[in-house]
Scaffold this motif. Structure first.
Motif, mmCIF file in Angstrom:
data_model
loop_
_atom_site.group_PDB
_atom_site.id
_atom_site.type_symbol
_atom_site.label_atom_id
_atom_site.label_comp_id
_atom_site.label_asym_id
_atom_site.label_seq_id
_atom_site.Cartn_x
_atom_site.Cartn_y
_atom_site.Cartn_z
ATOM 1 N N PHE A 1 -4.501 1.583 -0.442
ATOM 2 C CA PHE A 1 -5.298 0.834 -1.430
ATOM 3 C C PHE A 1 -6.645 1.521 -1.698
ATOM 4 C CE2 PHE A 1 -3.041 -3.019 0.498
ATOM 5 C CZ PHE A 1 -2.139 -3.143 -0.540
ATOM 6 N N THR B 1 2.446 5.589 -10.003
ATOM 7 C CA THR B 1 1.979 5.969 -8.662
ATOM 8 C C THR B 1 1.163 4.865 -7.992
ATOM 9 O OG1 THR B 1 -0.110 6.953 -9.404
ATOM 10 C CG2 THR B 1 1.830 8.381 -9.417
ATOM 11 N N LEU C 1 -2.659 15.421 -8.423
ATOM 12 C CA LEU C 1 -3.084 14.449 -9.427
ATOM 13 C C LEU C 1 -3.929 15.190 -10.454
ATOM 14 C CD1 LEU C 1 -2.918 11.431 -10.077
ATOM 15 C CD2 LEU C 1 -4.935 11.076 -8.632
ATOM 16 N N GLU D 1 3.665 1.599 -1.400
ATOM 17 C CA GLU D 1 4.279 1.846 -2.712
ATOM 18 C C GLU D 1 3.398 2.731 -3.592
ATOM 19 O OE1 GLU D 1 6.070 -1.367 -4.980
ATOM 20 O OE2 GLU D 1 6.248 -2.551 -3.141
ATOM 21 N N ASN D 2 2.136 2.897 -3.197
ATOM 22 C CA ASN D 2 1.227 3.757 -3.962
ATOM 23 C C ASN D 2 1.260 5.177 -3.420
ATOM 24 O OD1 ASN D 2 0.241 1.475 -5.342
ATOM 25 N ND2 ASN D 2 -1.329 1.112 -3.779
ATOM 26 N N LYS D 3 0.937 6.124 -4.289
ATOM 27 C CA LYS D 3 0.588 7.464 -3.812
ATOM 28 C C LYS D 3 -0.924 7.491 -3.717
ATOM 29 C CE LYS D 3 4.431 10.060 -5.746
ATOM 30 N NZ LYS D 3 4.889 11.348 -5.273
ATOM 31 N N ASN D 4 -1.460 7.889 -2.575
ATOM 32 C CA ASN D 4 -2.923 7.823 -2.470
ATOM 33 C C ASN D 4 -3.541 9.207 -2.284
ATOM 34 O OD1 ASN D 4 -3.800 8.299 0.412
ATOM 35 N ND2 ASN D 4 -2.161 6.792 0.727
ATOM 36 N N LEU D 5 -4.866 9.235 -2.419
ATOM 37 C CA LEU D 5 -5.583 10.507 -2.494
ATOM 38 C C LEU D 5 -5.607 11.257 -1.166
ATOM 39 C CD1 LEU D 5 -8.615 9.445 -4.735
ATOM 40 C CD2 LEU D 5 -6.296 10.094 -5.396
ATOM 41 N N GLU D 6 -5.181 10.580 -0.085
ATOM 42 C CA GLU D 6 -5.098 11.315 1.176
ATOM 43 C C GLU D 6 -3.883 12.236 1.190
ATOM 44 O OE1 GLU D 6 -5.535 8.920 4.649
ATOM 45 O OE2 GLU D 6 -7.574 8.345 4.086
ATOM 46 N N SER E 1 -7.854 4.447 -1.127
ATOM 47 C CA SER E 1 -7.896 5.815 -1.653
ATOM 48 C C SER E 1 -7.012 5.973 -2.882
ATOM 49 C CB SER E 1 -7.469 6.810 -0.566
ATOM 50 O OG SER E 1 -8.421 6.835 0.462
ATOM 51 N N THR E 2 -7.054 5.000 -3.781
ATOM 52 C CA THR E 2 -6.359 5.176 -5.061
ATOM 53 C C THR E 2 -7.380 5.229 -6.182
ATOM 54 O OG1 THR E 2 -5.961 2.781 -5.173
ATOM 55 C CG2 THR E 2 -4.160 4.161 -4.379
ATOM 56 N N ALA F 1 0.836 -1.206 0.000
ATOM 57 C CA ALA F 1 0.000 0.000 0.000
ATOM 58 C C ALA F 1 0.869 1.254 0.000
ATOM 59 C CB ALA F 1 -0.930 -0.014 1.212
ATOM 60 N N LEU G 1 -2.377 13.217 -2.010
ATOM 61 C CA LEU G 1 -2.363 13.978 -3.264
ATOM 62 C C LEU G 1 -3.546 14.943 -3.260
ATOM 63 C CD1 LEU G 1 -1.845 10.987 -5.729
ATOM 64 C CD2 LEU G 1 -0.116 12.706 -5.123
#
Lengths: 453, 486
Positions: free
Chosen positions: B91, B102, A412, A66-71, B93-94, A64, A73
């Motif tokens: 996870f 990303t 984003l 490894e992702n950029k998430n909307l919290e 919030s993608t 998880a 961005l």
């Protein structure tokens, strides 16, 4: 006795396994599997070594991370999946395991929680869309669109084969419709290019051989169309009008029901469901009452029990595959249960005022962003009419270049429209919702300005 | 005990959530002609709302309350850590259109899950896109159709389906424009090879087969069946609904199947959610791999080389839904597979089959089992007792509710009269199985001595039996449909 690997989810002790085998009359577990071809029995499975719960959670957390998430961005990306604020109560209700570890409500006596919440969901979705009937939901907006086409064909006399699609119906919905209907010998017209973006231009393509016209409003590029009179033009050819709509936009905008649409469908993810990389979402499907018996999917109705109490059941099941088999309206045998519950809680929590306020916030934020961006040198907002919370911006550089710059600042950017509509060179689809603060919008504008410079 | 509708708790001016003030200059709304009139959603406080849904939840039966032995549904316990993993903001919030660089974590997980499913089933390629088992079936039928079309073999419009099959098989066949041909079961409860042979021709597109079948029996002639269908140019579709019996026991690809759907919400422990969302990935042999729906997750090179991306299979049937599948469900299933590993998964199937056989042994002297013998993960008994002729399977099922259990699947499969299809799953301990069997034995005694108890059942549930005829006749499908007298 052969060994059994224990996990916290398989409670048997070795002594219990022995006792059970003895009761069955077998000597070991392998004897349970003698019907299986010997050559293929008990293969070695090449999987990574098992992990404890702690190790598994650490590995999942690392993935998880490894992702950029909307919290983290500032998200201005929409195009069919949207970031909205989800009130805390939603996950507290859906997190109750009486809801999430239940099956489809086949036994109504012990499923009233699920059944009544679906009935409430159906009621609120009907209120939102202005339609007569809602089913218990489909997998997502795209499959709801596909089911609407199949229903329109079956509703037409002599099974009409021509479908008019708007080019600004979500491109993945159009693809899904085509996949679902591969065996039905249908002809699709209207979505080759943007020349037929105006619903009036599409209406001109509807003829007596047409089963339905599908438009999206607001359309894929965010534009709000005046659909007054469209239904009459479609109905003149005994075709159905299907409108794909955004449930948050319906907090403000005219309902498909008031426009005499026959079917209204859409993606319910904005109603309290996280984007979760595109799924699971919630396909809502509503129609006029006259089509209820042709509708696919579960429908819940109110009735009485033997004690005279009001209760809820799955009704009109004779449309469904477990009874009708190859003559069923569809093969679907589930709904998005837990996500329909999330939408139900969300709609009730926001309520009469709140949903309108969320819609208004989306509208104002998007318009503020559009006005600011349109003033930037090199940028043009292509707004040829009213829009809701998405709009098209022509950029001075390719969208990928612009977005790469935005991402460096943890922003984003919007969807690149050029791969979908080749005439829209350097155009991106931007979205703003209630979660975007004025500070975020100002950051976006400043970052865009740097690219143009 | 009933709960009022949320709309009946509504009072003008209440609200359930507060929202921020608008922090940007407001823009005039579109003209009135584009705007809606009233929006009659409920107006309730957060407290009222929470109590309403807690009350509703208390009217549900669930796996976390007790045994839920629905045949073919695999109602196993759902590990809680699965929920925690799926809820991680990284996870949940993608966005599906984020650039691949990303969301490498998401793509790596999807790629890893594809590889795990291939290893478990023996197939060459997987698509995680299908949203549910039924959609996986539709996908498989479309892939078989596309394969024959691509070869110009267009006269193949027949799909062979055993009479024991789930109703979704014929419904999926009809959706892709093919014609179903029903194949009889023989006295063993297995595919009748003579009847199969009689229906083979160059018009056969394929066969849809559930193995173990819905009687809980392994089709022991499976190698012969798949060879016969392949010999006339047909392809074999495997309905993976009953895969919980086969993990580490046999790989379906090695039995001759060409394409198969899996139910992550059955076999791989993701919760059923009161009807969904589930997930129905499709795995395929090399002959059909290029026809999978997509996009699917791919690695940059051999050895699972990063970066990961999304690719459309070259002859893909196309998308079967928007985006890439029920990603949140994929996270849960991946978590489960990582915790169990190969030995743990084999243990799942061993004990699932042990539990079913143990229950069958406890019950077969009380409830007739038409196809007795070693079963797989489930078995089908008859709810028709020799000395209680006015008691039906439905009565027995409803009486089980009074004993605190969810009833088994009843009246399916169609080839067994008064069927009670029982699937305990591996997560039920011996203690619970013993108590459940005793409840069914006690109910059989009641059926002889006090049948009225069964006819009146359930009495311990929040509501009694429902008037389903009234529901279908009056059609109250939303609260706006209620008449003023109600």
């Amino acid at each position: 006795m052969s060994s059994t690997a224990r996990s916290p989810f398989v409670p048997h002790t070795a002594a219990e396994v022995e006792a059970m085998l003895a009761r069955i009359g077998l000597r070991n577990l392998d004897e349970l599997f003698e019907a299986i071809p010997a050559d293929a029995r008990f293969p070695a499975i090449d999987l990574p070594q098992p992990l404890s719960e702690m190790e598994a959670m650490a590995e999942l957390r690392a993935l998880a991370d490894e992702n950029k998430n909307l919290e983290h961005l500032a998200c201005f990306l929409g195009a069919g999946a949207y970031q909205h604020y989800i009130p805390s109560i939603v996950s507290h209700v859906t997190g109750r395991s009486e809801f999430y570890t239940a099956y489809t409500p086949y036994q109504p006596e012990v499923s009233q929680g699920t059944l009544q919440s679906i009935f409430e969901y159906q009621s609120m979705i009907c209120e939102l869309t202005g339609m007569d009937v809602s089913n218990a939901s489909h997998y997502d907006g795209a499959t709801a669109a596909a089911e609407s086409v199949i229903m329109a064909v079956s509703a037409s006399r002599d099974k009409k084969k021509r479908i008019v699609l708007s080019p600004t119906l979500h491109p993945e919905y159009r693809e899904t419709i085509r996949t679902y209907t591969q065996g039905m010998d249908l002809t699709f017209v209207g979505d080759q290019d943007l020349s037929t973006r105006d619903p009036n231009a599409l209406a001109a393509l509807v003829d007596d051989e047409t089963a339905c016209l599908i438009v999206q409003n607001p359309d894929f590029m965010g534009r709000i169309w005046d659909l007054e009179g469209l239904a009459d033009q479609v109905h003149a050819h005994k075709a159905l009008l299907v409108v794909a709509c955004n449930p948050i936009a319906l907090g403000l905008l005219r309902t498909p029901g008031s426009l005499d649409a026959d079917v209204a469908i859409g993606e319910g993810q904005p109603l309290g469901i996280p984007p979760s990389y595109g799924g699971p979402g919630l396909g809502f499907f509503t129609c006029k009452r006259e089509h209820v018996r042709r509708t696919a999917g579960r429908i819940v109705g109110q009735t009485l029990d033997t004690r005279g109490q009001t209760g809820y059941v799955i009704t009109l099941a004779t449309r469904e595959q477990h009874i009708r088999r190859e003559r069923a309206t569809s093969n679907i045998c589930s709904n998005q249960g837990l996500n329909a519950l999330a939408a139900c809680v969300y709609m009730a929590a926001l309520g009469k005022q709140g949903l309108r306020e969320v819609a208004a916030l989306c509208y104002h934020k998007a318009h503020y962003a559009a006005q600011r961006i349109d003033q930037l040198p090199g940028y043009t907002v292509l707004a040829d009419g009213p829009f809701f919370h998405e709009f098209v911006v022509r950029c001075p550089r390719p969208v990928s270049t612009v977005n790469a710059h935005l991402l460096e600042q943890d922003i984003l950017g919007g969807l690149d429209l050029q791969p979908i509509y080749p005439s829209l060179t350097n155009c991106m689809l931007l979205c703003a919702t209630e979660v975007n603060t004025s500070a975020q919008i100002d950051r976006l504008v400043a970052a865009l300005q740097e690219v143009s410079a | 005990m009933t709960e009022p509708l949320i709309i009946d708790l509504s009072e003008v001016g209440r609200r359930g959530v507060s929202l921020p003030a608008c922090d940007v200059p407001e823009t005039a709304l579109p003209p009135e002609t584009l705007l809606r009139d009233s929006l009659d959603l409920p107006e309730v406080s957060e407290g009222d709302l929470m109590r309403h849904f807690v009350h509703l939840s208390q009217m549900n039966y669930a796996v976390d309350i007790g045994m839920y032995p629905l045949g073919s549904c695999t109602m196993k316990y759902n590990p809680k850590v699965n929920e925690d993993a799926a809820a991680l903001p990284g996870f949940a919030s993608t966005h599906p259109y984020q650039p691949a660089e990303t969301v490498q974590g998401n793509l790596k997980l999807m790629y890893g899950l594809q590889e795990c499913l291939n290893a478990i089933t023996g197939f060459a390629a997987a698509s995680l896109q299908p949203a549910a088992g039924a959609q996986g079936e539709l996908t498989g039928a479309l892939m078989i159709r596309a394969y024959h079309q691509a070869r110009g073999d267009t006269q193949r419009t027949l799909m062979l389906i055993p009479d024991s099959a789930h109703g979704t098989n014929p419904a999926s066949t009809a959706m892709v424009g093919m014609e179903m041909v029903e194949i009889k079961s023989d006295a063993r409860g297995l595919v009748d090879l003579a009847d199969l042979r009689a229906h083979l021709s160059d018009r056969v597109a394929g066969m849809m087969l559930t193995n173990p079948n819905t009687l809980g029996l392994f089709e022991r002639d499976i190698l012969e069946i798949t060879r016969m269908v392949h010999d006339v140019g047909g392809l074999m579709y495997g309905d993976g609904a009953n895969l919980n019996a086969l993990l580490g026991i046999v790989r379906p690809a090695e039995l001759g199947f060409d394409v198969m759907h899996l139910n992550l919400h059955k076999t791989f422990s993701t919760p059923h959610g009161g009807g969904g969302p589930g997930s129905g990935p499709v795995v395929a042999a090399p002959v059909l791999a290029d026809f999978l729906p997509g996009p699917t997750a791919t690695a940059a090179g051999p050895g699972d080389k990063a970066p990961y991306g999304l690719t459309m299979p070259v002859q893909s049937i196309g998308r079967v839904k928007a985006f890439y599948g029920h990603f949140g469900i994929l996270v849960r299933a991946y978590t489960y597979i990582r915790m169990l590993g190969a030995a743990g998964l084999k243990g799942v199937s061993q004990i699932a089959v042990l539990n079913a056989n143990y229950l069958q042994a406890l019950l077969k002297d009380t409830y007739p089992v038409p196809h007795a013998g070693v079963c797989m993960h489930e078995f089908v008994a008859m709810g028709q007792l020799p000395d209680a002729s006015d008691v039906r399977a439905l009565d027995i099922a409803k009486r089980l509710i009074d004993y605190g259990y969810h009833p088994p699947t009843n009246y399916f499969p169609l080839i067994v009269p008064e069927a009670l299809m029982i699937e305990p799953t591996e997560t039920e301990p011996k203690r619970v199985l013993d108590a459940f069997a005793q409840a069914l034995i006690d109910i059989a005694r009641e059926a002889r001595e006090q049948p009225e108890l069964l006819h009146a059942a359930p009495v311990n549930s929040p509501v009694g039996r429902m008037d389903e005829v009234r529901a279908a006749r009056t059609l109250v499908l939303r609260w706006q449909d209620r008449t003023t007298t109600e």
